[in-house]
Design an enzyme around this catalytic site. Structure first.
Site, PDB file in Angstrom:
ATOM      1  N   GLU A  45       0.827  -1.204   0.000  1.00 19.35           N
ATOM      2  CA  GLU A  45       0.000   0.000   0.000  1.00 19.35           C
ATOM      3  C   GLU A  45       0.867   1.263   0.000  1.00 19.35           C
ATOM      4  OE1 GLU A  45      -2.272  -3.172   2.395  1.00 19.35           O
ATOM      5  OE2 GLU A  45      -0.184  -2.562   2.039  1.00 19.35           O
ATOM      6  N   CYS A  72      -2.507  -3.662   7.062  1.00 20.34           N
ATOM      7  CA  CYS A  72      -2.123  -3.904   8.454  1.00 20.34           C
ATOM      8  C   CYS A  72      -2.493  -2.712   9.330  1.00 20.34           C
ATOM      9  CB  CYS A  72      -0.633  -4.221   8.564  1.00 20.34           C
ATOM     10  SG  CYS A  72       0.455  -2.853   8.113  1.00 20.34           S
TER      11      CYS A  72
END
Length: 353
Positions: A46, A69
């Site tokens: 990401e 996460c």
């Protein structure tokens, strides 16, 4: 999401013990950023995609192969970066099975007003990281065993010679499978007889993997190739205390009924080392024991274009198999030619067909 999956595959050899994850950021039908998870301690997928997208991430849709996460590990939480970037929507292929995340990433995104969706191409995403998923869901590594033999199922000739049964192309292909693993499992018999290095040697890539040696009677000597070099890491699995410790780590386990290392217990103990995928390159006895114990998830078979006769060593020895009805059933997943050899990939069926 298909693009994110392609990105994820770029990290299959380098992200361990983290999962291979890919991310694509899109404004309507236009891709504005993409990335994949880097080596441990480096940015996740990401973050790489956000860097590529820049200001165009604001109001965009993020497609990622795994839930972002939400905890501090080697790197800060990805959800914080996504919220700060002002994305409008996050589509994840699957939830993260790690209990430190497991839905919390999606919850934090939703709490920040970001639209969250999950499940797009989930089967394909799970297939990318079977070891990472197995470590958390089954509490043991994903076990992939590699064997090589002749058309008549022999792993060595009548004189015990086995180098080389398969072609160079097949051996290089085997190194590519090694490169995707967290560690290699072998037996003390193979270490003593062949003295293999068990590293990854490819023109475009080299890597030294941890080696797990099943060594019931703690016989590992100091002169083996797997122990040489400053980056060598060997985990010795034994039922006794070694007189001289040559391995990096020693796992002492209570002997099974046969006096050997209990393989199922060993698999659970390997969680201590964050091992996702265990690549087995062992002799017929250890490989056969793993098969009979139901511990092999995937079997790679290289079939050389040769015959070696009934006096050669069997491809696998299956302890306790005495009847036709006890035979193990395999599901073929892939078959192709590699050099002059054939390569089969099987998955073991849990029940007889």
């Amino acid at each position: 999401m298909a693009g994110a999956l392609r990105e994820a595959r770029k990290g299959l050899w380098t992200t361990d013990p983290n999962p291979a994850v890919g991310c694509v950021i899109a404004q309507h039908d236009e891709q504005v950023g993409a990335g994949f998870t880097q080596a441990p301690g480096q940015p996740h997928a990401e973050i790489m995609a956000l860097r590529a997208a820049g200001d165009r991430a604001r109001g965009a849709t993020v497609y990622t192969t795994l839930e972002p996460c939400s905890h501090f590990g080697r790197t800060p939480p990805c959800v914080d970066a996504l919220i700060e970037a002002g994305v409008a929507r996050v589509v994840s292929a699957m939830a993260d099975p790690n209990p430190l995340v497991d839905g919390q990433g999606h919850d934090r995104l939703a709490d920040a007003g970001i639209q969250v969706e999950q499940g797009l191409m989930e089967a394909q995403a799970r297939a990318l990281n079977p070891g990472f998923i197995s470590r958390f869901e089954r509490k043991r590594p994903w076990v992939r065993a590699k064997i090589a033999g002749s058309v008549d199922g022999r792993s060595s000739g009548p004189d015990g010679q086995s180098q080389w049964i398969t072609s160079r192309a097949a051996r290089q292909d085997g190194h590519r499978w090694r490169a995707q693993a967290s560690a290699i499992l072998t037996g003390i018999g193979t270490v003593m007889a062949d003295n293999p290095a068990l590293d990854v040697r490819l023109d475009e890539f080299s890597r030294r993997l941890p080696v797990v040696v099943v060594d019931s009677h703690a016989r590992l000597p100091a002169d083996r190739k797997i122990l040489q070099g400053k980056d060598a890491r060997v985990i010795q699995a034994t039922t006794g205390t070694p007189a001289d410790k040559h391995a990096t780590d020693v796992l002492e386990l209570s002997a099974g009924p046969d006096g050997r290392v209990p393989l199922a217990d060993l698999m659970h103990r390997l969680l201590e080392f964050d091992i996702n995928t265990l690549h087995v390159e062992a002799g017929p006895t250890l490989t056969g024991a793993l098969l009979m114990d139901g511990l092999v998830d995937e079997l790679i078979v290289y079939q050389a274009a040769s015959l070696m006769g009934e006096r050669g060593q069997a491809l696998v020895c299956l302890p306790g198999m005495e009847k036709f009805s006890q035979r193990l059933h395999l599901e073929p997943l892939d078959q192709r030619r590699v050099g002059s050899d054939l390569r089969w990939i099987y998955r073991l069926k849990p029940t007889a067909a």
